[in-house]
Design an enzyme around this catalytic site. Sequence first.
Site, PDB file in Angstrom:
ATOM      1  N   ARG A 245       0.847  -1.206   0.000  1.00 56.39           N
ATOM      2  CA  ARG A 245       0.000   0.000   0.000  1.00 56.39           C
ATOM      3  C   ARG A 245       0.878   1.250   0.000  1.00 56.39           C
ATOM      4  NH1 ARG A 245      -1.464   1.937   4.483  1.00 56.39           N
ATOM      5  NH2 ARG A 245      -2.136   0.033   5.507  1.00 56.39           N
TER       6      ARG A 245
ATOM      7  N   TYR B 128     -16.469  16.258 -17.329  1.00 55.28           N
ATOM      8  CA  TYR B 128     -16.741  14.845 -17.080  1.00 55.28           C
ATOM      9  C   TYR B 128     -17.784  14.747 -15.967  1.00 55.28           C
ATOM     10  CZ  TYR B 128     -16.039  10.001 -15.687  1.00 55.28           C
ATOM     11  OH  TYR B 128     -16.231   8.692 -15.366  1.00 55.28           O
TER      12      TYR B 128
ATOM     13  N   ASP C  99      -7.426  18.316 -15.817  1.00 52.36           N
ATOM     14  CA  ASP C  99      -7.782  16.938 -16.128  1.00 52.36           C
ATOM     15  C   ASP C  99      -7.355  16.746 -17.581  1.00 52.36           C
ATOM     16  OD1 ASP C  99      -8.963  14.589 -16.956  1.00 52.36           O
ATOM     17  OD2 ASP C  99     -10.841  14.914 -15.878  1.00 52.36           O
TER      18      ASP C  99
ATOM     19  N   LYS D  79      -8.035   5.535 -19.701  1.00 50.38           N
ATOM     20  CA  LYS D  79      -8.375   5.959 -21.057  1.00 50.38           C
ATOM     21  C   LYS D  79      -7.169   5.820 -22.006  1.00 50.38           C
ATOM     22  CE  LYS D  79     -12.198   6.737 -18.916  1.00 50.38           C
ATOM     23  NZ  LYS D  79     -12.640   8.046 -18.469  1.00 50.38           N
TER      24      LYS D  79
END
Length: 386
Positions: A51, A103, A175, A200
């Site tokens: 982690r 978005y 973004d 993406k």
Amino acid sequence: MEHLYHPATHAIHGGNQDDSTGAVISPINLSTTFQRANDGTFLEGRDIYTRASNPNRRQVETKLAHLEKGKDAIAFASGQAATFSIFHSLGQGKHILIPNDIYYNTRLLLTEVYAHWNVRFSVCDMTDIEEVEAAIQPDTALIWIETPSNPQLKVTDIQAITSLVQGTNILVACDNTWATPYCINPFDLGAHLVMHSTTKFLGGHSDILGGVVITSEKTPENIASKIRQFQIIGGGVPSPFDCWLLNRSLSTFYARMPIHCGNALRLAHFFEQHPNVEKVNYPGLPSHESFRISQRQMQDKFGGMLSILVKGDAETALAVASHLHIVKHATSLGGVESLIEHRQSVEGIHSVSPPNLLRISVGIENCDDLIHDFEQSFDTVYQKNT
Ligand SMILES: *Cc1c(COP(=O)(O)O)cnc(C)c1O
């Protein structure tokens, strides 16, 4: 030394080392924990617990930082987790400015998740710099840019916004999921933070979910360290396998993008001349309202996303999407395969997308085949209606 190479070289060599075995391609390190030295300390350069850090994650973060010419990259399990970390790093009582075309889930994060958290936001038309200036409030901490925007491909002049906030404490985050570092490097234009959904174009094959925040010399240290804390202590981390896959996908990123962009430009011209199409939204068309800004900002690489308004209503648009054979009717974008989606029905009752809008993620198939696919779908749908 490494910084002398072009990002396309980094995309291939920037994070594959495995010094322990000499493997040219690094193995997937599934181990969640790593051995300590006899005195209980850790050996230099060793990870502790996955982690907190993992070899595959460090490798892909190094590569991602290079691609955006940034200082550090902090990988998350999704784009949304990355956005969340940026909003959260501002603290309570702050105000965020977002664009009116954005978005959908970024806006949902503010309206739903932050509704009870004393974080306010307002929406403005970011193509209009005077409107942005007027929307700034005394406690505005962040201007969130998405360019070109989802799904209407509106273009924000990043440099104009970063100049506007110069000398203030307001941060500018981009973004950059749609433009990708192939078309825009927001740090060159003065941005403080870059966020990606690596699901993406960076992932590129519709088989990994991921996100990243990239920082630069201009990112305030307290913000960068909080985002890293949210990753490590908050725990929204990507798996070693997803990091490995993303690292592998990035190797071909600079080979894929010219084809995405070339196909999208050709399709945009095809749609613009087509009698069944009312409007085409693509920043590479001279008819786009921000074509001049796009030429400068995207350096004539206009990306793989476009949207069209077909003649008719939502039902006609849905029919066009479902009569395609190669182009798949599905959510998401940026994969090698072309996808089409009717945004209004996906976004639901609060959608501001026009009912006849179809969003297209242009893949890297042969472009003649893509054009033929649209021709046959238009023929079928519009013959039926007349
Ligand atoms: C998909 C997407 C996101 C969210 O990313 P996830 O990986 O789905 O969480 C954010 N911004 C843009 C522009 C996107 O396309």
